[in-house]
Design a protein around this motif. Sequence first.
Motif, PDB file in Angstrom:
ATOM      1  N   ASP A  47       0.983  -1.238   0.206  1.00  0.00           N
ATOM      2  CA  ASP A  47      -0.131   0.177  -0.136  1.00  0.00           C
ATOM      3  C   ASP A  47       1.047   1.212  -0.003  1.00  0.00           C
ATOM      4  N   ASP A  67       5.807  -6.356  -2.985  1.00  0.00           N
ATOM      5  CA  ASP A  67       4.785  -7.181  -2.952  1.00  0.00           C
ATOM      6  C   ASP A  67       5.766  -8.454  -2.647  1.00  0.00           C
ATOM      7  N   ARG A 278      -9.701  -4.001   0.551  1.00  0.00           N
ATOM      8  CA  ARG A 278      -8.412  -3.451   0.530  1.00  0.00           C
ATOM      9  C   ARG A 278      -7.612  -4.718   0.268  1.00  0.00           C
ATOM     10  N   SER A 282      -5.249  -5.351  -3.334  1.00  0.00           N
ATOM     11  CA  SER A 282      -3.705  -5.373  -3.086  1.00  0.00           C
ATOM     12  C   SER A 282      -2.790  -6.412  -3.973  1.00  0.00           C
TER      13      SER A 282
END
Length: 282
Positions: A47, A67, A278, A282
């Motif tokens: 994020d 990531d 969320r 992601s």
Amino acid sequence: MSAQVSKVGQAGRGKVVAITGGARGIGYETAKELLARGYRVAIGDIDEVRLKEAALELGIDTYARLDVTDSESFGAFLDLVESEVGDLDVLVNNAGIMPTGHVHEEEDAVTRRQVEINLLGVIFGTKQALNRMLPRGRGHIINTASLAGELPMPGLATYCGTKHAVVGFTEAARQEYRKAGIQFSSVRPTFTNTELVSGTAGVKGFRNAEPEEIARATADLIEKPKPFVRVTKVAGGMVTAMKFVPRRVAEGLATVLGGENVFLDDVDQEARKGYLERIRQS
């Protein structure tokens, strides 16, 4: 640039720590705790918006979008840490997600995402860290597991599976590299008051942990390494005891404590809506 230390303490002695999932929750509080103890800290998170906010709040200069399911992304993050802060001393594999619900209703994409983030992210990060630590003959890898990795919990079957795997992976790796100068530890929290448990009431008779407690336990592990730590002591003691009672007794106690429904029928889905949206994005 180098990471700024908010308070120089004797404990950290300038050691370099990289934390995944560092933008919020346990990762954020762990970064805050380590900075206060004198460690040099870098954080990564997928994020980007919240990551920048967290870095500003903590006074950290070295941070990057990460990531954890992509080994190349992980490698680039650790390269950045070593180029800007210094040789990596500790990696805290903290990133994780926890959807709830019945197994047969869980979307395949959600199942896959849990395995990728909670398990593959830990494995990828461990491999990347080892490639940097082994030539130096020192380092410490701390993997955030869960007490759900030791005690099954209805409504969290996939999550429990990934955390069981993290516990097993960490212990096997610890034994594999114990003579190479690399420490391995797992942190096993009870359910902790972060977004992961939003909309849930917890198990009767047991309080949720606070993220600051997990942060302190993680910091203590760095300073006095051991294979694992359970948090809270009460919940950890219960999990240990349950291994020595007959299965029918253990399951009956879980029913009495409401464990069968706390992550199923008793979940406030509206309260979890923001978190679930969320993690899907992601």
